[in-house]
Design a protein around this motif. Structure first.
Motif, PDB file in Angstrom:
ATOM      1  N   ILE A   1       9.204  14.003   9.521  1.00 38.67           N
ATOM      2  CA  ILE A   1      10.213  13.201   8.824  1.00 38.67           C
ATOM      3  C   ILE A   1      11.490  14.004   8.634  1.00 38.67           C
ATOM      4  CG2 ILE A   1      10.685  11.983   6.660  1.00 38.67           C
ATOM      5  CD1 ILE A   1       7.705  11.302   6.541  1.00 38.67           C
ATOM      6  N   LEU A   2      11.357  15.281   8.329  1.00 38.54           N
ATOM      7  CA  LEU A   2      12.525  16.148   8.200  1.00 38.54           C
ATOM      8  C   LEU A   2      13.282  16.245   9.522  1.00 38.54           C
ATOM      9  CD1 LEU A   2      13.954  18.195   6.214  1.00 38.54           C
ATOM     10  CD2 LEU A   2      12.602  19.966   7.354  1.00 38.54           C
ATOM     11  N   ILE A   3      12.550  16.418  10.611  1.00 33.65           N
ATOM     12  CA  ILE A   3      13.186  16.557  11.925  1.00 33.65           C
ATOM     13  C   ILE A   3      13.792  15.238  12.383  1.00 33.65           C
ATOM     14  CG2 ILE A   3      12.756  17.089  14.363  1.00 33.65           C
ATOM     15  CD1 ILE A   3      10.542  19.027  13.315  1.00 33.65           C
ATOM     16  N   SER A   4      13.150  14.127  12.061  1.00 32.23           N
ATOM     17  CA  SER A   4      13.735  12.829  12.377  1.00 32.23           C
ATOM     18  C   SER A   4      15.099  12.679  11.714  1.00 32.23           C
ATOM     19  CB  SER A   4      12.801  11.706  11.921  1.00 32.23           C
ATOM     20  OG  SER A   4      13.418  10.445  12.040  1.00 32.23           O
ATOM     21  N   ALA A   5      15.218  13.147  10.467  1.00 33.03           N
ATOM     22  CA  ALA A   5      16.511  13.105   9.779  1.00 33.03           C
ATOM     23  C   ALA A   5      17.558  13.904  10.542  1.00 33.03           C
ATOM     24  CB  ALA A   5      16.357  13.641   8.355  1.00 33.03           C
ATOM     25  N   GLU A   6      17.173  15.058  11.077  1.00 38.41           N
ATOM     26  CA  GLU A   6      18.116  15.860  11.857  1.00 38.41           C
ATOM     27  C   GLU A   6      18.397  15.233  13.213  1.00 38.41           C
ATOM     28  OE1 GLU A   6      17.724  20.029  12.007  1.00 38.41           O
ATOM     29  OE2 GLU A   6      17.001  20.240   9.951  1.00 38.41           O
ATOM     30  N   THR A   7      17.453  14.505  13.738  1.00 40.12           N
ATOM     31  CA  THR A   7      17.639  13.874  15.045  1.00 40.12           C
ATOM     32  C   THR A   7      18.677  12.760  14.981  1.00 40.12           C
ATOM     33  OG1 THR A   7      15.352  14.394  15.662  1.00 40.12           O
ATOM     34  CG2 THR A   7      16.461  12.672  16.919  1.00 40.12           C
ATOM     35  N   PHE A   8      18.657  11.969  13.896  1.00 38.19           N
ATOM     36  CA  PHE A   8      19.576  10.842  13.782  1.00 38.19           C
ATOM     37  C   PHE A   8      20.827  11.173  12.974  1.00 38.19           C
ATOM     38  CE2 PHE A   8      15.530   8.514  14.556  1.00 38.19           C
ATOM     39  CZ  PHE A   8      15.910   7.921  15.754  1.00 38.19           C
ATOM     40  N   GLY A   9      20.760  12.130  12.071  1.00 35.91           N
ATOM     41  CA  GLY A   9      21.929  12.525  11.310  1.00 35.91           C
ATOM     42  C   GLY A   9      22.299  11.541  10.223  1.00 35.91           C
ATOM     43  N   PRO A  10      23.293  11.895   9.386  1.00 38.16           N
ATOM     44  CA  PRO A  10      23.617  11.104   8.201  1.00 38.16           C
ATOM     45  C   PRO A  10      24.657  10.013   8.406  1.00 38.16           C
ATOM     46  CG  PRO A  10      24.849  13.147   8.158  1.00 38.16           C
ATOM     47  CD  PRO A  10      24.016  13.184   9.414  1.00 38.16           C
ATOM     48  N   ASN A  11      25.211   9.874   9.596  1.00 34.75           N
ATOM     49  CA  ASN A  11      26.360   8.994   9.770  1.00 34.75           C
ATOM     50  C   ASN A  11      26.009   7.535  10.016  1.00 34.75           C
ATOM     51  OD1 ASN A  11      28.172  11.155   9.469  1.00 34.75           O
ATOM     52  ND2 ASN A  11      27.949  11.710  11.625  1.00 34.75           N
ATOM     53  N   GLY A  12      24.755   7.238  10.324  1.00 35.90           N
ATOM     54  CA  GLY A  12      24.355   5.853  10.515  1.00 35.90           C
ATOM     55  C   GLY A  12      24.915   5.209  11.768  1.00 35.90           C
TER      56      GLY A  12
ATOM     57  N   ILE B   1      15.473  16.165   2.850  1.00 39.62           N
ATOM     58  CA  ILE B   1      15.710  15.045   3.760  1.00 39.62           C
ATOM     59  C   ILE B   1      17.021  14.343   3.428  1.00 39.62           C
ATOM     60  CG2 ILE B   1      14.803  12.820   4.536  1.00 39.62           C
ATOM     61  CD1 ILE B   1      11.995  13.974   3.897  1.00 39.62           C
ATOM     62  N   GLY B   2      17.285  14.140   2.133  1.00 44.30           N
ATOM     63  CA  GLY B   2      18.507  13.453   1.733  1.00 44.30           C
ATOM     64  C   GLY B   2      19.758  14.152   2.208  1.00 44.30           C
ATOM     65  N   GLN B   3      19.766  15.478   2.203  1.00 46.36           N
ATOM     66  CA  GLN B   3      20.936  16.211   2.670  1.00 46.36           C
ATOM     67  C   GLN B   3      21.158  16.044   4.163  1.00 46.36           C
ATOM     68  OE1 GLN B   3      20.123  20.196   0.597  1.00 46.36           O
ATOM     69  NE2 GLN B   3      22.336  20.021   0.490  1.00 46.36           N
ATOM     70  N   ARG B   4      20.095  15.849   4.912  1.00 45.47           N
ATOM     71  CA  ARG B   4      20.214  15.723   6.358  1.00 45.47           C
ATOM     72  C   ARG B   4      20.417  14.279   6.807  1.00 45.47           C
ATOM     73  NH1 ARG B   4      17.336  20.061   4.938  1.00 45.47           N
ATOM     74  NH2 ARG B   4      17.249  21.884   6.346  1.00 45.47           N
ATOM     75  N   ALA B   5      19.766  13.341   6.110  1.00 43.66           N
ATOM     76  CA  ALA B   5      19.798  11.937   6.543  1.00 43.66           C
ATOM     77  C   ALA B   5      20.781  11.087   5.747  1.00 43.66           C
ATOM     78  CB  ALA B   5      18.396  11.341   6.426  1.00 43.66           C
ATOM     79  N   GLY B   6      21.260  11.587   4.623  1.00 41.40           N
ATOM     80  CA  GLY B   6      22.130  10.804   3.766  1.00 41.40           C
ATOM     81  C   GLY B   6      21.398  10.160   2.612  1.00 41.40           C
ATOM     82  N   SER B   7      20.129   9.844   2.810  1.00 41.63           N
ATOM     83  CA  SER B   7      19.277   9.303   1.751  1.00 41.63           C
ATOM     84  C   SER B   7      17.831   9.373   2.220  1.00 41.63           C
ATOM     85  CB  SER B   7      19.658   7.859   1.396  1.00 41.63           C
ATOM     86  OG  SER B   7      19.437   6.993   2.500  1.00 41.63           O
ATOM     87  N   VAL B   8      16.919   9.006   1.325  1.00 42.97           N
ATOM     88  CA  VAL B   8      15.489   8.963   1.633  1.00 42.97           C
ATOM     89  C   VAL B   8      14.980   7.586   1.236  1.00 42.97           C
ATOM     90  CG1 VAL B   8      13.264  10.102   1.337  1.00 42.97           C
ATOM     91  CG2 VAL B   8      15.380  11.391   0.939  1.00 42.97           C
ATOM     92  N   HIS B   9      14.188   6.958   2.089  1.00 42.13           N
ATOM     93  CA  HIS B   9      13.614   5.652   1.784  1.00 42.13           C
ATOM     94  C   HIS B   9      12.132   5.801   1.442  1.00 42.13           C
ATOM     95  CE1 HIS B   9      16.896   3.268   4.158  1.00 42.13           C
ATOM     96  NE2 HIS B   9      17.374   3.968   3.147  1.00 42.13           N
ATOM     97  N   ILE B  10      11.745   5.282   0.281  1.00 43.73           N
ATOM     98  CA  ILE B  10      10.359   5.369  -0.175  1.00 43.73           C
ATOM     99  C   ILE B  10       9.901   3.997  -0.641  1.00 43.73           C
ATOM    100  CG2 ILE B  10       8.743   6.445  -1.772  1.00 43.73           C
ATOM    101  CD1 ILE B  10      10.564   8.816  -1.996  1.00 43.73           C
TER     102      ILE B  10
END
Length: 670
Positions: free
Chosen positions: A433-444, A121-130
């Motif tokens: 959650i993995l797909i959500s990361a790909e849907t929004f991407g890491p750029n914020g 997830i971190g590679q796709r979203a930029g980070s992971v929130h827990i």
């Protein structure tokens, strides 16, 4: 070279033959195919029947006319970040991401599968929130040490409330563990501050958390579901939103006066469950304006349903088969969000993010055959995207140990006596959650809109995602189950505002990733872009199989792209090469396993450590078993205590403390 201490430890494992006596999980819902199943919920084989095709069935051909620029679109969401969907981990089971300490004093053993799952997830979203919290955060106390070198221990004597939530003792070793995870897998943390005794506040978790985690600590939750305090026996029956407002102020004052908590603006509240109280009842106290300088975010918590009758004997029993269709349409997510639309507007006006701080398919552990089936992956992803469209800024799916059905992924490790030949079990919602990361991407810089596709049909919803002001992705859902293909549909996508084939018009071709399974009731045969985490006991946290991405050639004369979506299934359509490449790692970061524990059972553990989250105890279990070699019931259900694999990182003698600048004496192992 393996350090001498490690060699000593591994040698000790070879001669250890201690047994562990364990308690069986009390049966949850005795329904459907696995009516007599009594082992941990994580491995419940119950499979429900997929609902029939709706009558009338939705059209299987429809068009989505999109604008190339976000400036031409009305109703877009606020800007969203890649780690929009994250995890909420019950405090009482946080130690399951690592080995229990056996011989190494001040050492953390981090689970390889957990690190891989977070790195995905971190590679796709930029980070992971827990978030580390839940019911058990309220009675948790950070102490200097626990006998026998334990990092966390439950106090079953204090578990007197309806959900049997125990008291907890834990040491700074837990916080160091979180920092090590951050250093390896781009994880940022929310921590729960105990709030059960506001006359004697325990701020150690905030003090130590900030000192060790640094910038990787992004919030401190003050109060978990305070509107349920009275019902759970934590406050008087007269407890009101104004009482919470006053107690929150006591916490604010204490933190402002504490020199060991340098960042004063990380608090999160009110985290109401929208039970006896609505969020507006708290806003009306002046909560936001009074504490705005202390608030990092506003938060609510909500589950669409509950299975409390099966777990705790509270309320009326519910049949999962009857409940299943309620999760399998677009209305499910929209109806969950509707009570919070006003609060989202209030949060925006106040300049504060609004978080869904804890959610999942059903409280009290979820439903067999629903919470652990493919339909829940579609539901959770649609629900998450609907929250983003409705201007939430994040949502966390709750994890509660092996004895709940709604586990996302990260604690469904094999029982101890199977850990040398079994791997982990990944729940369907992890895919969401993995797909959500790909849907929004890491750029914020993504924004999303609900397209009300196919005449707003509830079984075929769709979203468009804009990134940096330009159309980037389209998300397509199909909730129906029909292996004949008759109810698969074709969405015709047309992008206006530019020339065909140009960056701001309909592209010459698009790439498509599919999330598919044979049925919404399927548990394990799930793939994302041709890859999978496998079935029960099959995952080390890495995607298995070859990446399979469909390339669809568009009709440049008609200015259209036709994308098919199977029944059931989800398609993520990438309209630009950059939108695809930024969330498709060419060299995924993984953590290899280079050391293994002894193949025989090796640990002796106090039975209280084996109690599950939210107050499970051993007093009401009617069967005992042993994991000793040759003993009766040696292969029966055992909650994960000492997993089978870890590796020694080439990190020397000091564990990396991300963002804190603190050198931790000891070793980190994963």
């Amino acid at each position: 070279m393996i350090l001498p201490t490690l060699l000593t430890f591994l040698s000790a494992l070879h001669v250890s033959h201690a047994s562990v006596t364990v308690y069986h999980q009390a049966p949850m819902a005795a329904q459907s195919a696995a009516a007599n199943y009594t082992a941990p919920a994580a491995y419940d084989p119950t499979i429900l029947n997929a609902p029939p095709i709706p009558n009338p069935a939705p059209s299987v051909q429809f068009t989505l006319e999109l604008q190339s620029s976000s400036q031409a679109v009305q109703g877009l969401s606020i800007v969203q970040n890649g780690p929009f969907l994250g995890f909420s981990i019950e405090t009482s089971v946080v130690n399951q991401v690592r080995e229990l300490k056996i011989e190494f004093k001040h050492s953390s053993f981090l689970q390889v599968p957990f690190l891989n799952l977070m790195a995905n997830i971190g590679q796709r979203a930029g980070s992971v929130h827990i978030r580390i919290g839940g019911n058990t955060q309220e009675t948790a106390t950070l102490v200097a040490s626990i006998p026998d070198g334990k990092a966390i221990e439950k106090d079953k004597v204090s578990a007197s409330n309806p959900t049997r939530t125990p008291g907890l003792l834990f040491t700074a070793e837990i916080i160091y563990m979180l920092a090590n995870i951050s250093a390896l897998a781009k994880v940022k943390w929310y921590l729960g501050v105990p709030f059960n005794d506001t006359a004697n506040l325990r701020l150690q978790i905030a003090e130590v958390g900030q000192a060790i985690l640094g910038d990787n600590l992004i919030g401190l939750q003050v109060g978990n579901e305070p509107d349920l305090y009275s019902a759970h026996g934590h406050r008087p029956a007269t407890y009101s939103p104004f009482d919470y407002f006053g107690e929150f102020g006591t916490m604010v004052q204490a933190i402002n006066n504490d020199a060991n908590i340098p960042a004063k603006n990380k608090l999160i509240g009110p985290s109401v469950a929208t039970g006896p109280w609505t969020p507006e009842m708290v806003w009306d106290t002046g909560f936001i304006s009074s504490y705005t300088n202390s608030l990092a975010a506003l938060a609510v918590e909500h589950y669409p349903d509950d299975n409390c009758a099966a777990m705790y004997g509270l309320g009326s029993p519910k049949d999962p088969q009857t409940e299943f269709p309620n999760y399998l349409n677009h209305t499910a997510g929209k109806s969950l969000i509707a009570p919070y639309l006003n609060s989202a507007s209030i949060a925006q006006a106040a300049g504060k993010p609004l978080l869904m701080f804890e959610t999942n398919s059903a409280s009290c552990g979820g439903f067999p055959g629903i919470s652990d089936a493919f339909g829940s992956a579609l539901w959770a992803l649609d629900y998450g995207l609907q929250m983003a469209y409705s201007n939430f800024s994040g949502a966390l799916f709750h994890v509660g140990g092996q004895n709940v059905y709604y586990n996302v992924c990260c604690f469904v490790s094999p029982p101890t006596n199977q850990s040398t030949f079994h791997k982990w079990t990944i729940g369907p919602i992890y895919y969401s959650i993995l797909i959500s990361a790909e849907t929004f991407g890491p750029n914020g810089n993504s924004q999303i809109i609900d397209l009300n596709a196919n005449n707003a049909n509830a079984f075929t919803p769709a979203y468009a995602i804009y990134e940096g002001g330009n159309i980037a992705r389209v998300a397509l859902f199909n909730y129906m189950t029909d292996q004949s293909g008759a109810n698969s549909y074709t969405a015709t996508i047309s992008v206006g505002g530019g020339q065909t084939g140009a960056p701001n018009g309909t592209p010459a071709q698009v790439k498509v990733k599919y999330l598919i399974a044979p049925s919404v009731a399927e548990k394990h045969n799930i793939t994302w872009a041709g890859q999978t985490f496998g079935s029960t006991f099959e995952s080390d946290g890495r995607l298995m199989g070859n990446l399979d991405v469909n390339t669809v050639t568009c009709d440049t004369n008609a200015n259209t792209c036709q994308v098919q979506v199977p029944a059931p299934g989800f398609a993520l359509v990438f309209l630009t090469d950059s939108a695809f490449s930024e969330v498709t790692p060419e060299n995924p970061k993984t953590f290899p396993t280079t050391s293994m524990t002894r193949t025989l059972n090796t640990a002796t553990v106090d039975p209280s450590v084996l109690a599950t989250s939210n107050g499970h105890s051993g007093s009401d279990r009617n069967k005992l078993g042993s994991t000793g070699k040759g003993r009766a019931n040696g292969a029966e259900s055992l909650r994960e205590v000492v997993p089978g694999i870890f590796v020694l990182l080439a990190m020397g003698l000091g564990a990396v403390m991300a963002g804190s600048g603190i050198a931790r004496l000891g070793r980190v192992h994963v």
